[in-house]
Design a protein around this motif. Sequence first.
Motif, mmCIF file in Angstrom:
data_model
loop_
_atom_site.group_PDB
_atom_site.id
_atom_site.type_symbol
_atom_site.label_atom_id
_atom_site.label_comp_id
_atom_site.label_asym_id
_atom_site.label_seq_id
_atom_site.Cartn_x
_atom_site.Cartn_y
_atom_site.Cartn_z
ATOM 1 N N LYS A 238 48.912 61.687 40.022
ATOM 2 C CA LYS A 238 49.593 61.060 41.152
ATOM 3 C C LYS A 238 48.731 60.004 41.825
ATOM 4 O O LYS A 238 49.195 59.269 42.690
ATOM 5 C CB LYS A 238 49.970 62.126 42.196
ATOM 6 N N LEU A 239 47.448 59.975 41.477
ATOM 7 C CA LEU A 239 46.519 59.073 42.161
ATOM 8 C C LEU A 239 45.352 58.791 41.221
ATOM 9 O O LEU A 239 44.955 59.662 40.445
ATOM 10 C CB LEU A 239 46.000 59.795 43.419
ATOM 11 N N LEU A 240 44.811 57.566 41.300
ATOM 12 C CA LEU A 240 43.604 57.248 40.528
ATOM 13 C C LEU A 240 42.458 57.022 41.497
ATOM 14 O O LEU A 240 42.669 56.539 42.617
ATOM 15 C CB LEU A 240 43.821 55.984 39.697
ATOM 16 N N CYS A 241 41.255 57.346 41.051
ATOM 17 C CA CYS A 241 40.057 57.021 41.832
ATOM 18 C C CYS A 241 39.040 56.474 40.842
ATOM 19 O O CYS A 241 38.544 57.219 39.991
ATOM 20 C CB CYS A 241 39.511 58.266 42.519
ATOM 21 N N VAL A 242 38.768 55.185 40.897
ATOM 22 C CA VAL A 242 37.829 54.608 39.928
ATOM 23 C C VAL A 242 36.579 54.108 40.640
ATOM 24 O O VAL A 242 36.637 53.533 41.722
ATOM 25 C CB VAL A 242 38.477 53.456 39.109
ATOM 26 N N THR A 243 35.444 54.364 39.997
ATOM 27 C CA THR A 243 34.159 53.918 40.530
ATOM 28 C C THR A 243 33.485 53.092 39.441
ATOM 29 O O THR A 243 33.192 53.619 38.366
ATOM 30 C CB THR A 243 33.287 55.135 40.910
ATOM 31 N N GLY A 244 33.295 51.807 39.690
ATOM 32 C CA GLY A 244 32.702 50.958 38.657
ATOM 33 C C GLY A 244 32.806 49.488 39.004
ATOM 34 O O GLY A 244 33.027 49.123 40.161
ATOM 35 N N GLY A 245 32.649 48.671 37.994
ATOM 36 C CA GLY A 245 32.633 47.227 38.186
ATOM 37 C C GLY A 245 34.025 46.611 38.215
ATOM 38 O O GLY A 245 35.036 47.332 38.274
ATOM 39 N N PRO A 246 34.097 45.276 38.146
ATOM 40 C CA PRO A 246 35.377 44.581 38.301
ATOM 41 C C PRO A 246 36.422 44.947 37.233
ATOM 42 O O PRO A 246 37.610 44.991 37.536
ATOM 43 C CB PRO A 246 34.996 43.094 38.153
ATOM 44 N N GLY A 247 35.975 45.249 36.003
ATOM 45 C CA GLY A 247 36.917 45.540 34.908
ATOM 46 C C GLY A 247 37.777 46.743 35.191
ATOM 47 O O GLY A 247 39.009 46.684 35.086
ATOM 48 N N VAL A 248 37.161 47.825 35.590
ATOM 49 C CA VAL A 248 37.913 49.058 35.798
ATOM 50 C C VAL A 248 38.769 48.975 37.072
ATOM 51 O O VAL A 248 39.861 49.535 37.133
ATOM 52 C CB VAL A 248 36.989 50.304 35.805
ATOM 53 N N VAL A 249 38.277 48.230 38.049
ATOM 54 C CA VAL A 249 39.064 48.052 39.279
ATOM 55 C C VAL A 249 40.367 47.315 38.937
ATOM 56 O O VAL A 249 41.453 47.722 39.350
ATOM 57 C CB VAL A 249 38.248 47.272 40.340
ATOM 58 N N LYS A 250 40.230 46.267 38.122
ATOM 59 C CA LYS A 250 41.412 45.494 37.722
ATOM 60 C C LYS A 250 42.382 46.379 36.933
ATOM 61 O O LYS A 250 43.591 46.378 37.185
ATOM 62 C CB LYS A 250 40.939 44.316 36.850
ATOM 63 N N ALA A 251 41.829 47.162 36.006
ATOM 64 C CA ALA A 251 42.674 48.019 35.164
ATOM 65 C C ALA A 251 43.402 49.055 36.017
ATOM 66 O O ALA A 251 44.591 49.311 35.828
ATOM 67 C CB ALA A 251 41.819 48.703 34.105
ATOM 68 N N ALA A 252 42.700 49.643 36.988
ATOM 69 C CA ALA A 252 43.324 50.675 37.827
ATOM 70 C C ALA A 252 44.425 50.071 38.683
ATOM 71 O O ALA A 252 45.508 50.646 38.833
ATOM 72 C CB ALA A 252 42.276 51.337 38.710
ATOM 73 N N MET A 253 44.155 48.877 39.213
ATOM 74 C CA MET A 253 45.147 48.270 40.101
ATOM 75 C C MET A 253 46.367 47.784 39.325
ATOM 76 O O MET A 253 47.459 47.671 39.888
ATOM 77 C CB MET A 253 44.510 47.149 40.897
ATOM 78 N N ALA A 254 46.171 47.538 38.034
ATOM 79 C CA ALA A 254 47.299 47.080 37.216
ATOM 80 C C ALA A 254 48.099 48.251 36.661
ATOM 81 O O ALA A 254 49.124 48.062 36.012
ATOM 82 C CB ALA A 254 46.772 46.221 36.064
ATOM 83 N N SER A 255 47.634 49.490 36.922
ATOM 84 C CA SER A 255 48.262 50.659 36.283
ATOM 85 C C SER A 255 49.629 51.002 36.875
ATOM 86 O O SER A 255 50.410 51.705 36.264
ATOM 87 C CB SER A 255 47.345 51.877 36.436
ATOM 88 N N GLY A 256 49.879 50.532 38.084
ATOM 89 C CA GLY A 256 51.151 50.870 38.722
ATOM 90 C C GLY A 256 51.047 52.131 39.572
ATOM 91 O O GLY A 256 51.930 52.431 40.357
ATOM 92 N N LYS A 257 49.947 52.877 39.425
ATOM 93 C CA LYS A 257 49.739 54.065 40.271
ATOM 94 C C LYS A 257 48.897 53.651 41.476
ATOM 95 O O LYS A 257 48.139 52.678 41.406
ATOM 96 C CB LYS A 257 48.945 55.130 39.500
#
Length: 498
Positions: A238-257
């Motif tokens: 139901k929720l994502l929590c990502v810790t890392g650089g710009p790549g993973v932030v972009k991927a998480a924000m594009a996930s729709g969750k």
Amino acid sequence: MSAQVNETLIRDVVAEVLSRLGGPSAPAKPASAPTVNPACGCPVEGKPPRAVTRGRFGVFQDANEACEAAHEAYLQLSEKGVAGRNRVVQIVKDLCFANAKEWARLELEETKIGRLDHKIEKLLSQRGIPGVEFLNPYGLSGDHGITLEEYAPFGVIGAVTPSTHSIPTMACNIISMAAAGNAAVFNAHPAAYKCAVTAARVFNEAIHRELGIENLACVIDPPTLDSFNAIAKNEHVKLLCVTGGPGVVKAAMASGKRAICAGPGNPPVLVDGTSCLNNAAKCVIFGAAYDNNLLCIGEKEVFVLESVFDRFMAALEKQGAFRLNEAQVAKLTQAAFVFPAGQGAGCPHPVVNRELVGRDPEVLARIAGATIPSGTQLLFAETGADHLFVEEEQMMPFLPIVRVKSVEEGIVEAKKAEHGYKHSAIIHSHDVANMTAMARALETTLFIKNGACVAGLGNGGEGYPNFSIATTTGEGICNPRTFTRVRRCVMVDKLRIF
Ligand code: NAD
């Protein structure tokens, strides 16, 4: 049939046979998933748990199986109430404390970045992560009765952890998430996942022994981009929590969750000369040398007023840092950045050479052609404001020091170097006007005055620690409340007692 499938099949068969035998050699019977919601007595939605989740203690090759197992664990945790969450928090803290040396060594051996002493400290610091006590409900009382806003769990949270602090990030995420009643599935960094798998198994075994919950903190073994995508898409997450650089932030924000993103930083320091220069030098060395500058909050470049520049450089030397000359900096820079073909239009964008990230000062000095005294914690040198070491988040124990003519110029350059990440910034000053101007201009999540960066996470300053600082999405330093939904419960006209 692949070796992986064979292993899965064998595990399931063994678990099934042992549980049917029920003898002394069988593993403790896991808590069954509740068929009714303990809060209301309604039937619980979803498929019944599969035998495939037994005997894994959180370690899964298949991301969807991990999410399913974590969902079952979440339901089991909700049955255990606040006391159960408190136990999980204490178990994870105690295990980090007991295994700090061993797990720090494991992580260092796997990643080959950072320092053993600080990796141990990062695990010991888990004791300060807030728990269930952080979830005080907000109450309202008036002529129309009483209302309570409570911090409720999301369910299963998909989490991504960095190579720079794999076990510490996973551990503090589990503490915060479980304190709030959630379960989690982790996709660790491919270069730092084996240590995470080891720790997760130990956490889950202990939680299972005490609470009968087997898969509260799942990890994928081995993690891949595909497993991240599967976690992000899974219905239970139901929720994502990502810790890392710009790549993973972009991927998480594009996930729709919905995603809580603890993104990159490039923290600047400003030294205006109104405070003690020796203290400033000592703090800068401590922060920038911490785990060989792997911390996202770590001092990455320093702007110093011209009038005190030479004295500050001398103070850095006096406090034990080693000064490189221009030729040595040039050699180090050439090795520390690569220009991958195909990136940039005619003028490729530099990328930090991962081979040198988090390496010891001796390694960097050798590359620079310098001989340094043993025990040197940090290298430094004067550079321009447009130097690659200033512009890029380099994560190495070398600090560029930039001369500025005024506080105004220092703030402008610091803001430029921070790239709008709104992560962390540091000032050494006794001038409140300068402090205020810098804080307002940079708008960072953490702003530390007259201390090392780690003071922002409770190491030398007031406050609780966490290794996920949700800069990009604005939740700030993560704590149990970060992983909750706010739910309001209203009683109309009654229960107000006066
Ligand atoms: P990284 O970005 O290389 O990797 C971080 C995680 O993201 C890893 O698990 C990696 O496998 C995953 N990842 C990367 N690209 C992905 C994609 N496209 N899809 C899915 N997953 C992806 O970072 P790193 O080198 O491990 O860690 C250092 C970075 O993390 C620095 O930028 C640092 O500032 C940042 N960081 C931030 C915080 C914070 O709290 N804000 C904490 C620690 C590290």
